[in-house]
Design an enzyme around this catalytic site. Sequence first.
Site, mmCIF file in Angstrom:
data_model
loop_
_atom_site.group_PDB
_atom_site.id
_atom_site.type_symbol
_atom_site.label_atom_id
_atom_site.label_comp_id
_atom_site.label_asym_id
_atom_site.label_seq_id
_atom_site.Cartn_x
_atom_site.Cartn_y
_atom_site.Cartn_z
ATOM 1 N N ARG A 84 -33.314 46.654 -82.959
ATOM 2 C CA ARG A 84 -34.726 46.279 -83.050
ATOM 3 C C ARG A 84 -35.669 47.218 -82.302
ATOM 4 O O ARG A 84 -36.837 47.289 -82.612
ATOM 5 C CB ARG A 84 -34.934 44.843 -82.554
ATOM 6 C CG ARG A 84 -34.593 44.659 -81.087
ATOM 7 C CD ARG A 84 -34.204 43.223 -80.769
ATOM 8 N NE ARG A 84 -33.908 43.059 -79.359
ATOM 9 C CZ ARG A 84 -32.772 43.439 -78.776
ATOM 10 N NH1 ARG A 84 -31.822 43.972 -79.480
ATOM 11 N NH2 ARG A 84 -32.579 43.272 -77.480
ATOM 12 N N ASN B 165 -38.310 38.220 -68.614
ATOM 13 C CA ASN B 165 -37.824 37.407 -67.518
ATOM 14 C C ASN B 165 -38.986 36.826 -66.736
ATOM 15 O O ASN B 165 -40.020 37.449 -66.519
ATOM 16 C CB ASN B 165 -36.841 38.168 -66.634
ATOM 17 C CG ASN B 165 -37.508 39.199 -65.765
ATOM 18 O OD1 ASN B 165 -37.986 38.903 -64.676
ATOM 19 N ND2 ASN B 165 -37.568 40.433 -66.238
ATOM 20 N N LEU B 166 -38.790 35.602 -66.344
ATOM 21 C CA LEU B 166 -39.834 34.799 -65.725
ATOM 22 C C LEU B 166 -40.358 35.432 -64.445
ATOM 23 O O LEU B 166 -41.553 35.476 -64.180
ATOM 24 C CB LEU B 166 -39.242 33.423 -65.411
ATOM 25 C CG LEU B 166 -40.185 32.365 -64.872
ATOM 26 C CD1 LEU B 166 -41.308 32.121 -65.837
ATOM 27 C CD2 LEU B 166 -39.401 31.086 -64.625
ATOM 28 N N CYS C 32 -50.134 28.200 -64.732
ATOM 29 C CA CYS C 32 -50.785 26.885 -64.685
ATOM 30 C C CYS C 32 -49.887 25.799 -65.250
ATOM 31 O O CYS C 32 -49.935 24.654 -64.831
ATOM 32 C CB CYS C 32 -52.114 26.910 -65.456
ATOM 33 S SG CYS C 32 -53.489 27.577 -64.492
ATOM 34 N N CYS D 143 -20.077 20.493 -57.599
ATOM 35 C CA CYS D 143 -18.921 19.662 -57.964
ATOM 36 C C CYS D 143 -18.640 19.698 -59.462
ATOM 37 O O CYS D 143 -17.494 19.632 -59.892
ATOM 38 C CB CYS D 143 -19.119 18.226 -57.490
ATOM 39 S SG CYS D 143 -20.781 17.614 -57.716
#
Lengths: 322, 625
Positions: free
Chosen positions: B54, B113-114, B156, B168
């Site tokens: 791409r 990425n955030l 926001c 666990c």
Amino acid sequence: MDGEELTEQETALYDRQIRVWGANAQRRLTKAHILVSGIKGTVAEFCKNIVLAGVGSVTLMDDRLANMEALNANFLIPPDENVYSGKTVAEICSDSLKDFNPMVRVSVEKGDLSMLGTDFFEQFDVVVIGYGSRATKKYVNEKCRKLKKRVAFYTVDCRDSCGEIFVDLQDYKYTKKTLEEMVECELNFPSFQEAISVPWKPIPRRTAKLYFAMRVIEVFEESEGRKHGECSLLDLARVLEIKKQLCEANSVSESHIPDILLERLITGTTEFPPVCAIVGGILAQEVIKAVSGKGDPLKNFFYYDGEDGKGVMEDISDSFTS
Amino acid sequence: MATQQQQSAIKGAKVLMVGAGGIGCELLKTLALSGFEDIHIIDMDTIEVSNLNRQFLFRRSHVGQSKAKVARDAVLRFRPHINIRSYHANVKNPEFDVDFFKQFDVVLNGLDNLDARRHVNRLCLAADVPLVESGTTGFLGQVTVHIKGKTECYECQTKPAPKTYPVCTITSTPTKFVHCIVWAKDLLFAKLFGDKNQDNDLNVRSNNSASSSKESEDVFERSEDEDIEQYGRKIYDHVFGSNIEAALSNEETWKNRRRPRPIYSKDVLPESLTQQNGSTQNCSVTDGDSVVSVMPSLGLKNPQELWGLTQNSLVFIEALKLFFAKRKKEIGHLTFDKDDQLAVEFVTAAANIRAESFGIPLHSLFEAKGIAGNIVHAVATTNAIIAGLIVIEAIKVLKKDVDKFRMTYCLEHPSKKLLLMPIEPYEPNPACYVCSKTPLVLEINTRKSKLRDLVDRIVKAKLGMNLPLIMHGNSLLYEVGDDLDDIMVANYNANLEKYLSELPSPILNGSSLTVEDLQQELSCKINVKHREEFDEEKEPEGMVLSGWTQSPATNGESAATSNNENPVDVTDSSSGSETASKKRKLSETEPSNHNKETENVESEDDDIMEVENPMMVSKKKIRVE
């Protein structure tokens, strides 16, 4: 059709998109043969997308000689006279496209589409007419429908910051994923002639105005013997005349089609690259879906308008009258 | 289309692109074709083969080179006279400070990425430069516009953080395949091949007896002359056999859960593999790049094929053998890399055997790789569409067509006939701690939590600050920087190890902290509330931050299933600004599939710029990274 495995090279290259549409769809793509005519900005985008997707072959038709104007919105043509001089648009684009994915066979076909016989179209799985006249679209669509094998038919047209895509998959069976399972579906598409001949009065009010506007432009170009985009503000009077005639013939008021929209379509003769990217992308997605037989196809018109930013699907068939 | 005014606005514009990957390539191309003449582009990544489906500006011959640079060169080939400046760098670098951002008329993000997005968001706010954000995953995508003071900023509305799982679940009670992957990748692989000094929860058990855990540690030690296959089988039997048996001995755990079954190598594999498959020298080495892999020698050709228990077990042992035979030097330093074929084979096999044990459906290598590598599925078409939409918004920004700004969503299936759905931007969220400076509330056990926990989990991870500074009243508790002297650094390091209530300026119930990041020019107030207990399952971090999720617009409903009013006014395209006001639309549902789909996963492309994640080695939490 889904017999052979993808090669290791293909699996590595197409990894990210296989995760979107699956290996089966990818296999089908590698066997698909696409015919494309009329290579301006939007169609160049479309070609780039399907070549990257890894179709079997792409056959290009556009005998216009490459020039500065053709460069506009078309990144497949390098701005170097030494390179493009003397070559047709199809030839130059073919060279550039091969570069994007050596696994796709890209070739050029010379000649006039409206002179070619049914045999010619049989070699393809998908036919895309870019910026064609009404007559050409009709002609090719009829040829495709005559074939035993189902050939997917698309037209695309971009003017100003608008775009129209038409889809004819004839009798189309496909699968789609619902929340739990894979469902088999079937859709019946009207031919191009049927789709543009639908009486206007029963068509719902909220239908995209572009549908009607494009029909007016089609008639204008045909009656004046113009090529796509061969128009200007000077033609507005004539265009509005045609609009009046068509509205009367269909028993709808003239306010059905905003004049300002028609004005945009005849003055905006150079393509707008962002719209080319958007419409070329949507078109490619549709072709990929049709080849893979997966996912709801667009039925049967798509309109984009940069003014309001909406990309809308309209289902126009004579079912409105029944 | 292009009016004079528009043409000159475009021509004179200076644009910053962040990201030269999937969206970036399409965007740079479209900007150039649209007449933009001054474009700067930042990307720290290099080109990989999987990009080529791409990122069409790149060729096979470019693999390994800088994305920003190659993208620039490719675009100059069809628009030679424009100015493109490329930076092969991390956008979080100090050189890209507020002054740097101030030189641009608009910033266009093509990140996935955030972390980086939040960083850029803050810098754009600080520099008061408009930001056009975007994201894609598969067939879905969206473009949003952010103007300080006029619209929401990127933060926001909360974006979902990467998924984390309680310890666990990973170590003892997996129920999903992803739990098995995390176990195989972050525990077993790390234990066997990673840094020996890292804490590892692999042998954590509910009934921890000192002697049994020592035995477990010894199992992983391999002596010089120990036969590799024997070692492999020993590990196999330990993690899939005796560990499971030990877990089963605790009745409580399995009262309401399906019991796992122990699996031993002797029951699955023949006595000696070397006789069956020949020596390890027969492994396939492909491409001259010496891609070490076990699949070919085991006759496994198709990565999409499901392997049975026996095959997975064979892969497990053979992969382990191959690491020791061919990649010995790397053992002790390896981290999982999704492009490391042998690592992927090993993790797939290990996860599958564990899944078999726990009655969880097995997965193919292809699927496992996607999960373990957080691979984002991606196609060219969506990126192209989104790029077109970005340019359209960018032009509106340059023309200051405020009423025309739109957030546009690209859907996979039409919603009320719309495949591309524009909606008006919302006003800033008054409760946003980033652009509206609202204080946050932190519930934490001030006696049992250290400052380090607060810095790592809250300030860095949740608040996304890179170079934080923490003040309590007049007391500077912690900061980072190049200009600090050794004494200060030692002092801050000492503070990190102290419990909050024992700091020089003690943090207690009711304390108010100020945390800042000078580069991002972001300052937040945190009001601290002491709380004794936290639910291990629901609040695995042992602290809860609130006040940063108070946005009234609903999230989590996909447009395809939404039956609500179409948020876009579906009238004539020629009508004017029906709702010129951009009031918060409380009754409408935003097609926030973008939130779930595009933000939830870390990218593979721009992933290298990720901040070293302290959560990876946390004792309390394991994250899928």
